[in-house]
Design a protein around this motif. Structure first.
Motif, short mmCIF file in Angstrom:
data_model
loop_
_atom_site.label_atom_id
_atom_site.label_comp_id
_atom_site.label_asym_id
_atom_site.label_seq_id
_atom_site.Cartn_x
_atom_site.Cartn_y
_atom_site.Cartn_z
N ILE A 5 41.85 41.35 37.32
CA ILE A 5 42.52 42.59 37.72
C ILE A 5 43.33 42.37 39.00
CG2 ILE A 5 42.13 44.97 38.52
CD1 ILE A 5 39.79 45.04 36.51
N THR A 6 42.71 41.71 39.98
CA THR A 6 43.40 41.52 41.25
C THR A 6 44.62 40.61 41.11
OG1 THR A 6 41.22 41.64 42.29
CG2 THR A 6 43.02 40.87 43.66
N ASP A 32 36.69 52.79 35.59
CA ASP A 32 37.54 53.98 35.71
C ASP A 32 38.70 53.69 36.65
OD1 ASP A 32 35.98 53.85 37.92
OD2 ASP A 32 34.81 55.62 37.44
N VAL A 33 39.85 54.22 36.27
CA VAL A 33 41.04 54.01 37.09
C VAL A 33 41.29 55.33 37.80
CG1 VAL A 33 43.45 53.27 37.10
CG2 VAL A 33 41.89 52.40 35.36
N CYS A 38 33.62 41.79 47.35
CA CYS A 38 32.99 42.40 46.17
C CYS A 38 32.00 43.48 46.63
CB CYS A 38 32.24 41.33 45.38
SG CYS A 38 31.33 41.99 43.98
N ALA A 39 32.12 44.66 46.03
CA ALA A 39 31.20 45.75 46.40
C ALA A 39 30.11 45.91 45.36
CB ALA A 39 31.98 47.05 46.55
N THR A 40 30.23 45.22 44.23
CA THR A 40 29.36 45.27 43.04
C THR A 40 29.71 46.45 42.14
OG1 THR A 40 27.53 46.71 43.73
CG2 THR A 40 27.40 44.38 44.40
N PRO A 41 29.43 46.32 40.84
CA PRO A 41 29.69 47.42 39.91
C PRO A 41 28.92 48.69 40.28
CG PRO A 41 29.28 45.40 38.70
CD PRO A 41 28.99 45.10 40.14
N GLY A 48 30.90 51.18 42.08
CA GLY A 48 31.90 51.88 41.28
C GLY A 48 33.30 51.84 41.88
N LYS A 49 33.58 50.85 42.72
CA LYS A 49 34.88 50.81 43.39
C LYS A 49 35.63 49.50 43.14
CE LYS A 49 34.63 54.76 45.61
NZ LYS A 49 33.92 54.95 46.83
N GLY A 50 35.15 48.69 42.18
CA GLY A 50 35.73 47.36 41.97
C GLY A 50 37.23 47.41 41.67
#
Ligand SMILES: Cc1cc2nc3c(=O)[nH]c(=O)nc-3n(C[C@H](O)[C@H](O)[C@H](O)COP(=O)(O)OP(=O)(O)OC[C@H]3O[C@@H](n4cnc5c(N)ncnc54)[C@H](O)[C@@H]3O)c2cc1C
Length: 403
Positions: A13-14, A46-47, A291-294, A297-299
């Protein structure tokens, strides 16, 4: 010297988001992905917030809406598959968001949007780096060598190139959890509702519908040991099966699916906390940096916002060192907010004892009760992280040349 050639490693994604914006500002971009093709596995993401604002700027609204997973909400169930609580997607407490899309679909959309303007090379990775005053000499595992002006590492949490460029590894905050994602056949018990089941022993199963008539499964389990690393696919399968075999609910179905899958993502759940995100001509972005982890919810927000801001700062026409510094200054406060986990995560949400599971199920029942749903609907708007991060309009500043 003008900065022109940028190498990005990682096409998830990045990487492609960054490639899009760098190309937009006039850079020549190469993306190298270690896998032989795009990795399209994973569950729903989610976007929203900054990610949605950036996707709109990239003209991707329709593509993302068209790829909606069609999930209508989430149900917390017990071992007999009875619903304890349900949260339709309109509810503030629901995990399901308005713009729910499979991670793989978003990766594919970003790739399609950039593939004609960016040079993608699959099945390769950086094996060696040599920085000089004017450029970076890069050797690849394939034997190819090339000079670049900058290297941006978007390789995710386990980045190898980060190790080559930085003298000190980042800190990893292990959350005492491991998680696995796999795609499984749809069964009679699956519907357009996602289902969440807490099994005794600190295991959480989440089954979610996708838009291809299949089901996306995640299995997360609690473990204090960081013992599972560098496992082969067969070893990963064994760890998972040993952990879930004999737990109730649909674990036997999942065991069969794990045995036959070739598309398994398995990793420990850790946050990446790097004291700096750049060194010389190399910068980190996305999960490789923060990385904040799944669970947070902010990946997707962090991936797309980091890419957008880094490209924008590079377009401003200052030196690359100033651009890297400005990117970090803008992003770091937002990253720190996103890495703060809700209270009780992970220990209360992944209870290991039957008593803990029973208590948690009571909480779900309470939260899912009519009065509580009504009250939360009134008072707790879904958070809007877009408001927490300014996304400058870099078009006004782009076009300058680098020193
Ligand atoms: C297969 C897969 C499934 C996922 N599923 C989910 C999910 O269901 N839910 C969720 O919240 N998050 C999931 N994630 C993580 C999620 O994509 C990220 O948290 C977030 O989107 C940030 O993405 P990223 O591009 O920074 O890193 P990542 O998504 O981790 O992507 C890194 C990319 O870099 C590539 N790469 C790794 N090492 C090298 C190297 N040395 N050279 C070149 N390329 C390299 C990888 O193959 C990968 O394509 C998944 C990631 C992957 C790779």
């Amino acid at each position: 010297m003008k900065i022109k050639k940028v190498l990005i490693t990682g096409a998830s994604i990045t990487g492609p988001t960054l490639a899009y914006w760098l190309h937009h500002y006039g850079f020549a971009v190469t993306v190298v992905e270690r896998a032989s093709k795009l990795r399209l596995g994973g569950q729903n993401i989610d976007v929203k917030g900054p990610a949605w604002a950036i996707a709109q700027k990239m003209g991707l609204e329709e593509n993302i809406r068209a790829a909606n997973t069609t999930e209508i909400g989430i149900r917390f169930v017990n071992g007999r598959n009875q619903t304890l609580a349900e949260f339709p997607k309109e509810n503030a407490l629901s995990m399901t968001q308005e713009l729910e899309i499979l991670r793989g679909d978003l990766v594919q959309i970003l790739y399609e949007r950039t593939k004609n303007n960016v040079c993608y090379r699959f099945g390769d990775s950086v094996s060696n780096l040599m920085e000089s005053e004017n450029h970076l000499a890069v050797n690849f595992a394939s034997g190819h060598s090339e000079d670049f002006d900058l290297l941006i590492v978007a390789e995710g949490i386990g980045s190898h190139t980060r190790q080559l460029a930085f003298s000190h590894p980042p800190n990893f905050k292990f959350l005492n959890l491991y998680t696995a994602y796999l795609t499984i056949s749809k069964a009679a018990t699956d519907s357009r509702w996602a289902r969440w089941y807490n099994a005794p022993g600190g295991v959480v199963f989440i089954l979610r519908p996708d838009n291809y008539g299949e089901t996306r499964a995640s299995i997360t389990f609690f473990s204090r040991d960081e013992q599972y690393r560098d496992l082969t696919l067969a070893e990963q399968k064994k760890v998972l099966i040993d952990r879930i075999k004999g737990t109730d609910w649909e674990s036997e179905r999942l065991v069969k699916e794990i045995e036959r899958t070739t598309d398994l993502y398995f990793d420990k759940v850790s946050q990446v906390k790097a004291s700096r995100w750049s060194t010389g001509r190399v910068a980190l972005v996305g999960d490789a940096a923060y990385c904040a982890t799944p669970i947070a919810g902010k990946g997707t927000d962090l991936a797309m916002a980091g890419a957008y801001i880094l490209a924008g700062e590079l377009s401003r026409g200052n030196t690359y060192a100033e651009a890297f510094q400005a990117y970090e200054q803008r992003m770091r406060p937002y990253v720190e907010k996103c890495q703060k986990l809700p209270p009780g995560v992970p220990s209360l949400v992944y209870p290991t004892s039957r008593l803990g599971v029973g208590l948690l199920n009571s909480v779900y029942r309470l939260l899912g009760s009519g009065p509580v749903q009504w009250t939360t609907g009134l008072f707790s708007q879904k958070k809007n992280p877009e408001m927490e991060l300014e996304l400058p309009d870099y078009n006004q500043s782009s076009g300058s040349e680098y020193l």
